[in-house]
Design a protein around this motif. Structure first.
Motif, PDB file in Angstrom:
ATOM      1  N   ALA A 109      -2.516   9.011  -0.910  1.00  0.00           N
ATOM      2  CA  ALA A 109      -3.153   8.215   0.145  1.00  0.00           C
ATOM      3  C   ALA A 109      -2.160   7.292   0.830  1.00  0.00           C
ATOM      4  CB  ALA A 109      -4.303   7.399  -0.452  1.00  0.00           C
ATOM      5  N   GLY A 110      -1.081   6.958   0.129  1.00  0.00           N
ATOM      6  CA  GLY A 110      -0.078   6.061   0.703  1.00  0.00           C
ATOM      7  C   GLY A 110       0.768   6.685   1.788  1.00  0.00           C
ATOM      8  N   ARG A 111       0.616   7.984   2.014  1.00  0.00           N
ATOM      9  CA  ARG A 111       1.420   8.619   3.058  1.00  0.00           C
ATOM     10  C   ARG A 111       1.163   8.019   4.427  1.00  0.00           C
ATOM     11  NH1 ARG A 111       0.596  15.014   1.385  1.00  0.00           N
ATOM     12  NH2 ARG A 111       1.863  14.962  -0.540  1.00  0.00           N
ATOM     13  N   ASP A 168       0.804  -1.219   0.000  1.00  0.00           N
ATOM     14  CA  ASP A 168       0.000   0.000   0.000  1.00  0.00           C
ATOM     15  C   ASP A 168       0.838   1.271   0.000  1.00  0.00           C
ATOM     16  OD1 ASP A 168      -2.231  -1.545  -0.043  1.00  0.00           O
ATOM     17  OD2 ASP A 168      -2.852  -1.165   2.011  1.00  0.00           O
ATOM     18  N   SER A 169       2.119   1.137   0.306  1.00  0.00           N
ATOM     19  CA  SER A 169       2.990   2.315   0.288  1.00  0.00           C
ATOM     20  C   SER A 169       3.219   2.813  -1.133  1.00  0.00           C
ATOM     21  CB  SER A 169       4.339   1.991   0.936  1.00  0.00           C
ATOM     22  OG  SER A 169       5.078   1.095   0.125  1.00  0.00           O
ATOM     23  N   THR A 228      -4.847   4.405   4.615  1.00  0.00           N
ATOM     24  CA  THR A 228      -4.427   4.482   3.208  1.00  0.00           C
ATOM     25  C   THR A 228      -5.522   3.965   2.295  1.00  0.00           C
ATOM     26  OG1 THR A 228      -2.058   4.375   3.652  1.00  0.00           O
ATOM     27  CG2 THR A 228      -2.815   3.530   1.526  1.00  0.00           C
ATOM     28  N   ASP A 255      -7.713   6.104  -0.312  1.00  0.00           N
ATOM     29  CA  ASP A 255      -7.574   5.715  -1.708  1.00  0.00           C
ATOM     30  C   ASP A 255      -8.948   5.550  -2.366  1.00  0.00           C
ATOM     31  OD1 ASP A 255      -6.191   5.004  -4.030  1.00  0.00           O
ATOM     32  OD2 ASP A 255      -6.282   2.876  -3.544  1.00  0.00           O
TER      33      ASP A 255
END
Length: 319
Positions: free
Chosen positions: A171-173, A15-16, A155, A159
């Motif tokens: 969103a991956g933050r 997800d990152s 995330t 997303d």
């Protein structure tokens, strides 16, 4: 670490942003993060000490770290080819290079995580059976679960609400922050355990051959301590950040008991002692034989039945 932790790390890495690099990105990262634990299947086909001797060895060592990524990449490419006709224009095409890179990341994360706890891992197998211990995190750490789970949830939630590719990438933050926090937490725990050994040594009146300062479940501010004093073990607790060491009890190792040497030369005895870090022995005379119960002070009380113990019976005249 437990397989929930390994799976969460695989999902968090995916997800990152890594899952966007190739088809099957998430699957390869999660499967790879758990793949070295395939050696756990030995518990279904081998005796207790045979399985114990194999765990965290071959499939966690340097040779497996070279071979397993290739096998996983080949399986992923084979699956993509097998299912190519069932999908109408996949959104992300399969990339052999990225699949191999993700397989390496996922699989290599496994022994690095296992290194963090006091069970240990044999990183150099099959060339060396030496165990390495990080003594940083308990094998099941709820704080790691919580941080990674929250990061993954946030995330994926953001997303789904994203209205543009750029917003989706942003969103991956949350999960990247969670991964960073997890790494910082693990490093902090590792450093505090190492520094804690110095505190314990300075507060003890008897010198120790070896000292383990290991995490306990649920709290990062308490450590279980075992000190090897030669013919006995000292047990206690270290409380952080005050660095206060409290000795709880001292128990003999029992290594000089009757039958211990003979039992240690048997196949189960050798296998157990190759794994055990703080072995203890209890002997019971039974007619013309002696029953020797071997346990590991990290997990089992001397003589008590446990997965971390084995009983070996030897002739009394062979002591």
């Amino acid at each position: 670490m437990d397989n929930i932790t390994h799976s969460l790390v695989g999902l968090a890495l995916a997800d990152s942003g890594l899952k966007r690099t190739t088809r099957l990105g998430t699957a390869v990262l999660v499967i790879g993060a758990n793949l070295p634990d395939v050696d756990g299947l030995t518990y279904f086909v081998a005796s207790g000490t045979d399985a114990l001797a194999f765990r965290r060895g071959w499939t966690h060592g340097v040779l497996a770290m070279a071979v397993l990524p290739l096998l996983l990449t080949g399986a992923a490419l084979g699956w993509c080819r097998l299912t190519a006709g069932r999908r109408d224009g996949p959104a992300i095409p399969a990339s052999a290079g990225w699949l191999l890179a993700l397989a390496i990341i996922g699989i290599w994360s496994h022994p690095l995580l296992d290194l963090l706890n006091s069970y240990g891992v044999r990183l150099l197998m099959p060339f060396s059976g030496r165990w390495f211990y990080g003594d940083a995190l308990f094998i099941v750490d709820p704080w790691v679960w919580a941080v990674l789970s929250i990061g993954i949830f946030l995330t994926r939630f953001r997303d789904r609400r994203a209205r543009s590719p750029a917003a989706s990438r942003r969103a991956g933050r949350a999960v990247r922050v969670a991964l960073t926090a997890t790494v910082a937490y693990a490093l902090g725990m590792a450093v505090s355990s190492r520094v804690g050994r110095g505190y314990v040594g300075r507060q003890s009146q008897t010198a120790a051959r070896r000292t383990m300062v290991a995490p306990v479940p649920g709290t990062p501010f308490r450590r279980a301590v075992i000190r090897d004093l030669g013919d006995r073990y000292e047990f206690g607790f270290l409380v952080l950040p005050r660095s206060t060491y409290s000795r709880v009890l001292v128990e003999p190792t029992g290594a000089d008991g009757p039958g211990v040497r003979a039992a240690s030369l048997t196949r189960p005895g050798r296998q157990f002692l190759e794994w055990s870090r703080f072995p203890q022995f209890v002997t019971e005379r039974r007619g013309d034989s002696i029953r020797v119960i071997m346990s590991d002070a990290r997990y089992a009380h001397p003589g008590a039945g446990s997965w971390a113990s084995v009983a070996v019976t030897v002739p009394a005249d062979g002591t």
